[in-house]
Design a protein around this motif. Structure first.
Motif, PDB file in Angstrom:
ATOM      1  N   GLN A  74       0.827  -1.208   0.000  1.00 11.45           N
ATOM      2  CA  GLN A  74       0.000   0.000   0.000  1.00 11.45           C
ATOM      3  C   GLN A  74       0.864   1.263   0.000  1.00 11.45           C
ATOM      4  O   GLN A  74       0.539   2.255  -0.657  1.00 11.45           O
ATOM      5  N   LEU A  75       1.980   1.223   0.727  1.00 12.62           N
ATOM      6  CA  LEU A  75       2.869   2.383   0.754  1.00 12.62           C
ATOM      7  C   LEU A  75       3.459   2.672  -0.614  1.00 12.62           C
ATOM      8  O   LEU A  75       3.764   3.830  -0.933  1.00 12.62           O
TER       9      LEU A  75
ATOM     10  N   ALA B  47      -2.377   4.889   0.546  1.00 12.80           N
ATOM     11  CA  ALA B  47      -2.194   3.986   1.681  1.00 12.80           C
ATOM     12  C   ALA B  47      -3.065   4.408   2.861  1.00 12.80           C
ATOM     13  O   ALA B  47      -3.689   3.561   3.525  1.00 12.80           O
TER      14      ALA B  47
END
Length: 354
Positions: free
Chosen positions: A240-241, A248
């Motif tokens: 997600q980052l 995110a």
């Protein structure tokens, strides 16, 4: 494809297969799976060749027989007691270096975001030197010193780079500055040490797995296995980052706690390797990018990165042992590989800008 197969899997136009699972569909990338299988085969082949090469040469079938023999003959001693620890260390440490590089490159979203560039490898080496030269410790204290040095360096870089959050570019710039200062400190520590200790430290600085036996390897493998579990737990938020902070955050990721956890795990991976073998450069820099290009994936594939790191380090160790006029530390070979990789990367970037 049968009707049953069509109901249980869905093919994605880009070569993916979606399999239903209780927690959601599992996406399998066919090219990534093929690359992973090929890397595994190469790693196994290199391991068998390495086990059979030396002053007492053995063929691959002889190596396999020696590994499973029950008579305890001389070939079994050569393979299991003398050569196998080094081969396994090369494979496992290479995988750990690759995963550590993937963690930091993913976190910084920058192909230069590897532990040796940011300074964490140098910090681990500084901690080991302090334990070895200043405190005069033995193997156990040197290992602890490397772990503490890496973690303290990571904390310092994190705090210096923190400005209402962490920017990947700022983290790299701060890390480069910290690396330069720590390298100066390391040189000073070696210069003030006794000649015998200084020579040992200088040899270790080159990065070598020649003297690693089962006594050092088994505890390191246990720690790295625990860290691998933590990496698997953090893999989803790490993905997600890679999409950016806003995306995110929208998916419920707590940015700074996740970054801090990734920082600690990534530093621990590199610190364990450095504590045992010294700073082995450029594997963590090159392995994630090579794996990504081989697999053709959008993100950094952790499993293929680990396999790529394993292949790179065992290949470099084979060259260091057998392909040169005299044996050299494996870190010297990985430096050459890393230099060639950086030159290729710069040439590729220059061509893209033309």
């Amino acid at each position: 494809m049968s009707a049953t197969a069509a109901q249980t899997s869905t093919r994605h136009p880009r070569g993916q297969v979606r399999l239903p699972a209780p927690g959601g569909d599992v996406v399998l990338h066919r090219r990534g799976a093929i690359v992973g299988a090929a890397l595994t085969a190469v790693a196994v082949l290199l391991a068998l060749v390495s086990l059979g090469t030396g002053d007492y040469p053995l063929s691959v079938p002889e190596v396999v027989r020696a590994m499973f023999a029950t008579d305890g003959g001389f070939a079994t001693t050569v393979v299991l007691d003398w050569r196998l620890p080094r081969v396994l260390v090369a494979l496992v440490f290479g995988a750990a270096l690759g995963v550590s590089g993937a963690v930091f490159q993913s976190m910084t979203r920058n192909p230069l975001g590897s532990p040796e560039i940011i300074g964490f490898t140098t910090g681990a080496y500084t901690g080991a030197l302090v334990a070895l030269i200043v405190i005069g410790g033995a193997y156990a204290s040197t290992t602890v010193g490397a772990l503490l040095g890496g973690l303290l360096t990571a904390l310092a870089v994190y705090l210096l780079a923190y400005r209402k959050g962490i920017s990947g570019f700022r983290l790299i710039i701060v890390g480069i500055g910290v690396t330069a200062m720590l390298q100066a400190l390391n040189t000073w520590l070696i210069l003030r040490a006794d000649l015998e200790v200084a020579m040992s430290a200088a040899f270790w600085q080159a990065g070598s797995i020649a003297l690693v036996g089962w006594e050092q390897a088994v505890p390191a493998f246990a720690v790295l296995a625990a860290l691998a579990v933590l990496v698997a737990v953090l893999a989803a938020p790490m993905r997600q980052l890679e999409l950016g902070d806003d995306a995110a955050r929208a998916h419920g990721v707590r940015l700074e706690p996740v970054r801090l956890a990734l920082l600690v795990v990534g530093v621990a991976l590199i610190a364990v390797v450095t504590a045992i073998a010294g700073p082995i450069a450029f594997v963590s820099l090159a392995a994630p990018q090579i794996a990504q290009r081989l697999a053709g994936s959008a993100g950094l594939p952790l499993v293929n990165t680990a396999l790529t790191g394993a292949v790179l380090l065992i290949a470099a160790d084979f060259v260091a042992q057998h392909a040169l006029p005299s044996a050299v530390p494996v870190g010297l070979v990985t430096v050459v590989i890393g230099g060639l990789y950086l030159i290729g990367l710069l040439v590729r970037e220059a061509r893209q800008k033309l």
